[in-house]
Design an enzyme around this catalytic site. Structure first.
Site, PDB file in Angstrom:
ATOM      1  CG  ASP A 265      -1.964   1.114   1.135  1.00 13.40           C
ATOM      2  OD1 ASP A 265      -1.978   1.836   0.126  1.00 13.40           O
ATOM      3  OD2 ASP A 265      -2.785   1.247   2.064  1.00 13.40           O
TER       4      ASP A 265
ATOM      5  CD  GLU B 126      -4.896   7.036   2.470  1.00 14.62           C
ATOM      6  OE1 GLU B 126      -4.190   6.282   3.119  1.00 14.62           O
ATOM      7  OE2 GLU B 126      -4.887   7.087   1.232  1.00 14.62           O
TER       8      GLU B 126
HETATM    9  C1  BGC Z   1      -4.632   3.662   0.728  1.00 13.42           C
HETATM   10  C2  BGC Z   1      -5.206   2.531  -0.066  1.00 13.42           C
HETATM   11  C3  BGC Z   1      -5.265   2.901  -1.511  1.00 13.42           C
HETATM   12  C4  BGC Z   1      -3.903   3.348  -1.994  1.00 13.42           C
HETATM   13  C5  BGC Z   1      -3.862   3.780  -3.436  1.00 13.42           C
HETATM   14  C6  BGC Z   1      -3.347   4.156   0.139  1.00 13.42           C
HETATM   15  O1  BGC Z   1      -2.844   5.237   0.844  1.00 13.42           O
HETATM   16  O2  BGC Z   1      -4.413   3.236   2.063  1.00 13.42           O
HETATM   17  O3  BGC Z   1      -6.471   2.189   0.432  1.00 13.42           O
HETATM   18  O4  BGC Z   1      -5.713   1.802  -2.256  1.00 13.42           O
HETATM   19  O5  BGC Z   1      -3.471   4.430  -1.206  1.00 13.42           O
HETATM   20  O6  BGC Z   1      -4.442   5.021  -3.614  1.00 13.42           O
HETATM   21  C1  BGC Z   2      -1.995  10.858  -3.413  1.00 16.40           C
HETATM   22  C2  BGC Z   2      -3.209  10.012  -3.710  1.00 16.40           C
HETATM   23  C3  BGC Z   2      -3.079   8.665  -3.072  1.00 16.40           C
HETATM   24  C4  BGC Z   2      -2.770   8.834  -1.628  1.00 16.40           C
HETATM   25  C5  BGC Z   2      -2.516   7.516  -1.007  1.00 16.40           C
HETATM   26  C6  BGC Z   2      -1.767  10.945  -1.950  1.00 16.40           C
HETATM   27  O1  BGC Z   2      -0.611  11.660  -1.661  1.00 16.40           O
HETATM   28  O2  BGC Z   2      -2.143  12.138  -3.970  1.00 16.40           O
HETATM   29  O3  BGC Z   2      -3.308   9.867  -5.083  1.00 16.40           O
HETATM   30  O4  BGC Z   2      -4.201   7.874  -3.269  1.00 16.40           O
HETATM   31  O5  BGC Z   2      -1.642   9.654  -1.410  1.00 16.40           O
HETATM   32  O6  BGC Z   2      -2.100   7.653   0.311  1.00 16.40           O
END
Ligand code: BGC
Ligand code: BGC
Length: 847
Positions: free
Chosen positions: A331, A532
């Site tokens: 991840d 998140e």
């Molecule tokens: C998230 C995932 C997600 C991935 C890709 C991560 O930070 O925890 O759930 O699939 O980013 O965007």
């Molecule tokens: C990115 C997102 C990504 C996420 C995952 C961000 O910094 O811009 O595209 O899904 O991080 O944690």
């Protein structure tokens, strides 16, 4: 100079801190038959079987391919890159096997990219991947995307209610339809693979991803996971499983992402193995039994050990015992938090069972090179390398990828009519209707007649971004306009349609001021979108003073008030409920806001149109203090219990609820000790060394890579800590906790972070003093000058204005580390008496 931190390295410290033991390992039920790993794997884990079984023809074809692949080609399959940091040319040159677009990442960085743009980009990457002009094998790439509530990065897509709302529908069959509709929209854009479902079983609702969870009850997650996977991938009776309008699904985040202490995102799940099996793994059981083909590792830890490096759980349990024969993807550079790893090197993760790195930042090239070197040197064994690649190729072959050809030429690709298709929107609208939970309906105010004068107020009334929540067009779901959601209906839009069609009138007024006194007011308000990291909160209070004032103002004018609460989690809303005649939780309904009016209003004939059927799958708190939820426990702390939800037949009067928040507010007058000869509760002294190894310092002398810590005497024995950096690389020492501390009272009281320091050897490079509140949350302040100008060997007191740290991005109400020091240079200092004080004259100010 203040500086916002974006320092991945320190987040590992949080989880590194929880070093509790594994607890009770014996369990009642488990695997029945002889098992090759019986000796090592706890018997409580079941043996499962996937309906997608191994096909000898595919295995033989993999053997044949593996025999022809170079180490570089193999490693290329194991590195997933992001469309913002890797070009099709890169994919060709490095034999890359997979790409992703993160949240809010679009073709050509264009938020309004068309279906044709998505497909064209898929074609480019695909062509690059199968190019064999260098004499290689040319393996088609797969593209993964976060379609977590519909194809949420694509303009015009159907956005379903978030998972917490779907839980409330109590309708597992609907998950199958939602999965299928989502998959079809994703296929229309030329994409093969979805990073969903999230199978978290949330224990602490302060976690910012609570809305990605179906329920606090593992049984619900078990019931839903398999159905969603079948919808996404197709089931046994589906002609084109994993193909056609179906995609590859991902069960995430393995394991116990929803069980971290204090609901801290990416934190540490401190619990027994029995709890893992009984609570957090349940969704994976049904997902595997439905044939899920990929699993994503969690950022979080189990009892202090990062999941990305957890061999026991990734290999012994997931693959060997549960029988998962697909692949494990990481991840978002999560491998960097494993002890000893960095973004660009982590053989530990591969050796523990990770099959594909998610490598979204530009360091992926170095990661590729290092992994190739580690495979060649044997640090990653040939067997492990081949096993990882075999798993990836197996899923690619099962999904027909080798025969599928150019993305644009596949069935359904480019079919714009699938994006936001009426049939998909109808499913979403049904999900909205079934997800609404009615908490209060005094005097039977609802359902409403249509032919009335209706005032619709609140900042959520006509705000599709707000009603969609996080992971909606953008990553955090912020920065969107209604025009970013063509074809969508706001809550207000749905109400207006129903009321006007029956001769009533509607007035939209965000602040609740009206031209003509209404018969009834519907106020739509609640949480703004978040995802998140940024969504974690310090307590369960809904901070909606303006909304409460609006409700009270309307009520004082004798207008019946219906509150519609937009939220991603249960929050303490007793004051708002008291100020409403009816109160319904509408969660984050997504693009089909019309589903709300379907339930709220009667038919023209006066009959009930759709009743409220949604039930709470998360208990609703009776005050703002965080509670850890276990099904059946803590019921006394629930204002509305698990399973609660009124229907129109119920004749329930909700009495006035307590408005005691239960939060104790510190006045910020008394100094708060952080280190006082020992680390004060809840903090412990923790170090991330130059090799990115995290440790909790528990002995009087500790030497680590590039940094050492020693207990020394100033006034009394061991009342100070000497910290020595050797200049071998970035290393951090500081006081960290697994729970949050609210320092906001100090902020308003001329508060400062104070400490005494003695410099024995001045810094050779920049030194930062930091405060940390979670991944991407915190601030750093330079203390280089202060240390350089200090008289050697003499004590001085340093006082840093909390305002500086707050302005730099430290959220004072949710501090995890009030003090840490970071440098890559050499430095020898001794610190004493670290505290947060009020009414202080700061010598480090910002401004
Ligand atoms: C998230 C995932 C997600 C991935 C890709 C991560 O930070 O925890 O759930 O699939 O980013 O965007
Ligand atoms: C990115 C997102 C990504 C996420 C995952 C961000 O910094 O811009 O595209 O899904 O991080 O944690």
């Amino acid at each position: 100079m203040k500086k916002r931190i974006l320092l991945g390295v320190i987040s590992g410290l949080i989880a590194g801190g929880g070093l509790a033991g594994c607890g009770e390992q014996k369990m009642a039920e488990g695997a029945k038959t002889e098992d090759t790993n019986a000796a090592s794997v706890n018997a409580a884990w079941p043996q499962l079987s996937s309906p997608i079984t191994k096909d000898p023809a595919i295995e033989a074809r993999i053997d044949e391919l593996l025999a022809r692949m170079t180490v570089e080609e193999k490693v290329g399959q194991m590195v997933q890159v992001e469309i913002r940091t890797a070009t099709p040319e890169d994919v060709k040159q490095y034999h890359i096997g997979s790409i992703l677009n993160g949240g809010g990442s679009f073709p050509n960085d264009n938020k309004h990219a068309t279906v044709a743009d998505w497909v064209a980009l898929a074609d480019e990457y695909y062509k690059a991947s199968v190019d064999t002009s260098d004499g290689g094998v040319g393996i088609p790439m797969i593209w993964g995307t976060d379609a977590v509530h519909g194809h949420n990065n694509v303009i015009g897509a159907t956005l379903f209610p978030h998972n917490i709302a779907l839980g409330a529908t109590q309708n597992p069959e609907l998950m199958r339809q939602i999965g299928a509709a989502t998959a079809a929209e994703v296929r229309a854009t030329g994409i093969d693979w979805i990073f969903a479902p999230t199978l978290a079983v949330v224990r602490d609702d302060r976690w910012g991803r609570t809305y990605e969870s179906y329920a606090e009850d593992p049984q619900v997650v078990y019931n839903y996971a398999g159905k969603l996977v079948e919808g996404l991938q197709g089931s046994a009776d589906t002609e084109e499983r994993l193909q056609g309008k179906h995609v590859i699904g991902t069960a995430k985040h393995w394991l116990a992402d929803g069980g971290t202490e204090n609901g801290i995102d990416r934190g540490d799940a401190v619990m027994s193995e029995e709890e893992l099996v009984k609570i957090h793994a349940q969704g994976y059981f049904s997902a595997i039994e439905a044939g899920v083909q990929s699993v994503m590792a969690s950022f979080s830890s189990w009892n202090g050990e990062k999941m990305h490096g957890h061999k026991y759980l990734m290999t012994d349990v997931l693959k060997d015992r549960l029988g998962f024969d697909g692949f494990v993807v990481g991840d978002w550079a999560g491998h960097q938090f494993v002890n000893g790893c960095s973004t660009d090197s982590c053989p530990q993760a591969i050796n523990a069972g990770l099959d594909m790195f998610m490598a979204p930042d530009p360091s992926w090239k170095a990661l590729f090179a290092n992994t190739v070197a580690q495979a060649k040197s044997g640090e990653i064994s040939a067997e492990r390398l081949d096993d990882a690649v075999r798993r990836i190729l197996r899923v690619k072959m099962r999904s027909g990828l080798f025969e599928a050809g150019l993305p644009s030429e596949r069935a359904n690709a480019g079919d714009e009519s699938l994006i936001g298709a009426p049939a998909h929107r109808a499913i979403a609208r049904q999900a909205v209707r079934e997800s609404l939970v009615l908490l209060k309906n005094n005097d039977g105010l609802l359902p409403l007649a249509r032919d009335q004068r209706v005032l619709v107020a609140g900042d959520g009334a006509d705000n599709i971004g707000k009603q969609s929540g996080g992971w909606s067009i953008t990553w955090q779901g912020t920065g969107n306009q209604n025009s970013d959601f063509p074809g969508a209906t706001s809550v207000f839009g749905g109400i207006a349609e129903v009321v006007e069609s029956a001769g009533g009138t509607v007035e939209l007024s965000v602040d609740g001021n009206f031209e003509q006194k209404p018969d009834v007011a519907i106020v739509v308000f609640g949480e703004d979108p978040y995802a998140e990291m940024q969504g974690d909160i310090a307590n369960l209070d809904y901070n909606g003073d303006a909304d409460l004032a609006l409700l009270q103002r309307l009520k004082a004018q004798g207008i019946p008030v219906v509150s519609l609460f937009i939220t991603g989690r249960p929050l303490w809303t007793n004051p708002e409920i008291n100020a409403s005649d009816a109160f319904a939780v509408i969660w984050q309904p997504g693009t089909e806001g019309g589903g709300v009016a379907d339930v709220l209003f009667r038919k023209v004939s006066g009959e009930v149109n759709h009743d409220f059927t949604g039930k709470l799958t998360f208990s609703w708190p009776n005050d703002a203090q965080p509670i850890v939820r276990n099904p059946g426990e803590n019921e006394a702390l629930a204002q509305f219990s698990y399973g609660y939800g009124l229907g129109y037949e119920d004749n329930v009067q909700v009495a006035v609820l307590s408005e005691e928040s239960g939060l104790i507010e510190s006045d910020g007058n008394e100094a708060l000790a952080v280190f006082n000869g020992r680390a004060m509760d809840p903090w412990s002294l923790q170090v991330t060394d130059a090799g990115n190894n995290q440790s909790v310092i528990s002995s009087s002398v500790t030497r680590l890579q590039g940094i050492s810590v020693q207990s020394v005497d100033r006034k009394v024995q061991e009342d100070s800590r000497r910290l020595r950096w050797t200049g071998e690389g970035n290393a951090i020492a500081g006081f960290f906790a697994n729970s949050r501390t609210d320092l906001s009272a100090y902020l308003g009281n001329q508060g400062a972070l104070m400490f005494d320091v003695k410099v024995d050897s001045a810094p050779s490079d920049a030194v930062s003093l930091g405060m940390y509140c979670g991944q991407d949350c915190g601030a750093e302040q330079s203390i280089t000058d202060v240390l350089q100008s200090a008289a050697p060997g003499e004590w001085k007191t340093v006082t840093v204005d909390l305002q500086c740290l707050a302005a730099g991005g430290a959220k004072m109400d949710m501090v995890l580390s009030p003090f840490y020091v970071r440098t890559a240079g050499s430095l020898d200092v001794t610190v004493h008496d670290i505290r947060i004080a009020s009414k202080a004259d700061a010598d480090i100010n910002c401004g």
